[in-house]
Motif scaffolding. Sequence first.
Motif, short mmCIF file in Angstrom:
data_model
loop_
_atom_site.label_atom_id
_atom_site.label_comp_id
_atom_site.label_asym_id
_atom_site.label_seq_id
_atom_site.Cartn_x
_atom_site.Cartn_y
_atom_site.Cartn_z
N ILE A 1 114.52 118.78 37.22
CA ILE A 1 113.99 118.58 38.56
C ILE A 1 115.12 118.75 39.56
O ILE A 1 116.17 118.15 39.41
CB ILE A 1 113.40 117.17 38.73
CG1 ILE A 1 112.38 116.91 37.62
CG2 ILE A 1 112.77 116.99 40.10
CD1 ILE A 1 111.96 115.49 37.55
N GLU B 1 105.76 125.47 38.66
CA GLU B 1 106.09 124.17 38.09
C GLU B 1 104.97 123.69 37.18
O GLU B 1 103.80 123.97 37.42
CB GLU B 1 106.32 123.12 39.19
CG GLU B 1 107.53 123.40 40.07
CD GLU B 1 107.14 124.07 41.37
OE1 GLU B 1 106.04 124.67 41.43
OE2 GLU B 1 107.93 124.00 42.32
N LEU C 1 110.13 121.26 38.32
CA LEU C 1 109.64 121.10 39.68
C LEU C 1 110.80 121.05 40.66
O LEU C 1 111.79 120.38 40.45
CB LEU C 1 108.84 119.80 39.79
CG LEU C 1 108.24 119.47 41.16
CD1 LEU C 1 107.24 120.54 41.55
CD2 LEU C 1 107.59 118.12 41.12
N ASN D 1 102.47 126.69 44.70
CA ASN D 1 103.30 126.54 43.50
C ASN D 1 104.08 127.84 43.26
O ASN D 1 103.79 128.60 42.35
CB ASN D 1 102.41 126.20 42.30
CG ASN D 1 103.22 125.87 41.06
OD1 ASN D 1 104.45 125.84 41.08
ND2 ASN D 1 102.52 125.63 39.95
#
Length: 763
Positions: A740, A457, A727, A453
Amino acid sequence: MPKKSSGGGLTATQQAAKFLGVSVLAGAVLAGIALPAVGALGLAAKGSVESFDELPANLKTPPLSQRTTILDAEGDQIATVYSRDRTVVDLKNISPYMQKAIVAIEDSRFYQHGAVDLKGVLRALNKNAQSGGVSEGASTLTQQYVKNVFVEEAGDDPTKVAQATQQTIGRKIRELKYAIQVEEELGKKKILENYLNITFFGQQAYGVEAASQRYFSKHAKDLTLAESALLAGIVQSPSRYDPVNDEAEAVKRRNVVLERMAEVGDVSRAEADKAKEAPLGLKVTQPKNGCITAVQGASFFCKYVERVFLSDPVFGKTKEERAKVWNRGGLTIRTTLDPQAQASVQDSLKDHVYKSDKVAAAATLVEPGTGKILGMGQSKPYGYGKNETEYNFSVDASMGGSNFGFPTGSTFKPFVAAAALEQGKPPTQSYPAPYKMPYPQQVQTCSGKPWVNTNNETLENEAESEVGPYALREAMELSVNTYFVQMLGDIGMCPVVKMTDALGVVQGNGEKVPEVPSSMTLGSTGLSPLTMASAYAAFASRGMYCTPVAIESITQTVGGSKKSLEVPKSTCSRAMSEKTADSINTLLSGVVDSGTGQQAGLSGGRANAGKTGTTDERKNAWFVGYTPNLSGAVWVGSASQKVKMTNISIGGTYHAQVYGGDTPGPIWRDAMTGALEGKEAPSFNLISIPSGEKDPKEDDRDDSGRGNDGGSNDDGSNGDEGFIGGLVDDGTTGDTSGGITLPDNLFQGQGNGGGGNGGGGRG
């Protein structure tokens, strides 16, 4: 210089000589009859005989292409498919009037001459010389049959068809040699039968049976004198004498045939005159070719069957071999489609979603333990007009579906739970499951290289009131996002990959589900309803996964014989232990009893289980559920993935926000109810799963009184659209939507993305 007529063309003598060169020289000489003085025609007899002798000895007659009939599981017709509409029949099943009519008009001395009719050649030569043109041919019915064999062998290849019909001496030589062989081997009656089955009668009808059905809606054995004369007359020029488009011309041609039948003594003068006065009496049956004509909305299933045939090596090693068998036809394909289930699917779709709606719905029903596809339909009919589509939203792209399938949202979460249980996690497993949290810093993958990660996110639940700790039972009923991401972080992604592999779960484009947390928990990857229904069927059958099948048996008719073809079989294998499957069945029974899927629950005490799913921005809504003897998946959304299902009317019902439970759920309920009516109602092998430390409260529900539909609020709690806040995919750049980063090719054609971490599925 050869002399020319005043009109600039060949003189009558030259026309006759040309005809003699083709028909007599390339006919009579080759039949063993010597003709003098052929040198002036520029063709040596010796050379002709040599060419004749060099031809293969046997005429290869390919099986006549016929219609293929596709049947449901009970033997009722779904559709007919053909490259050429033809049904081969025996001579005894052809009206004697028809047999006499075709001989009278095409070759009245058929029973008196051999392969070549010298008397007919000379008669034609004389008439053509008198007319100054080629007004009459001299081909025997046997020669015409041979030519039709060449045309049949050419199929739909325009170049080969042109070669098979070109007016050249070479073709005539070849045609005549084979005509001699055919006369020796088959005999007159068989030649006549073959001719009547192979020849073209216009209006897409090949062979007399198809023609009889097309023009008169009756069998060829029942044709009257007048009807037989009409069909016999069409053969010479199907377009010119087409009775549907030019009745007057067809009547004149019919009467010519009747006159000829009287001249040769096949009928009396009185019979012929009476038939001439009769109206055409057409009772036209429109051609019904292809899956577009399928009954009960089964067009998409029909096309699926066709694609199975054209893609499965069991029907031929290469796609060319398979296509040749399919186009030849003559197949009777009995499928797995259950008419009761199919009717129920279509009725439910029609009741809940209009074909004119901005979104579409697709539903597929599969039998656990066998893989048989029992029902398949969608709200937008098969076709090419407005509110129609040729894309089958229920299947993968390779089988005619959308490019990528559709993100499944929280319907993916049972796969995570099954993987965890197989790893030894108890069904009472608890996690903190806060309302909002970052993704785990690292999650193990099958490659051994962890997903990291790197961009911090985060994700969140549907409502701020959803705060753990939760045990698995409550987390599944409420579809708590953070719970399942924590579970994934605990077990790693490889167990989930192994589980989805065992359940046949692949993206709509055929690729494996990517090893990223959003795909492995929140269903951001595009899958098809058939894939989901088949995977959930493994829960219903206590852990046995069976590959989907659509074909039960195939009988092929070749000539007068029939044979059975091998068909693809479902392959069943254990995907999980019975204990794991029983645990999932218990968990998902709770979803329809008291969780997000209450509106989908079946009545009448029938055991049922399932899971809801809604994806980012309400672009997709799902319900996938099952009973012990039937599994079904329903998807609602737009094929282009451009419609957000908020403040929208679907099937005449207004929705402020669409949930998996309130739109696809009732479709599933009604489709399953009708499909299972009158069928046994077995029970699951449920286990006891104690409640966790935290019981669901009323404030865990959304404002409609339902449980959250699996994951984050599509509009995001507190107005945050992105359920995976910020993300990004693994280095792929693209447009940003709702926090996103999406790949550039996310919404190509009829598909939606799937790859990377984006593409947003949620509960």
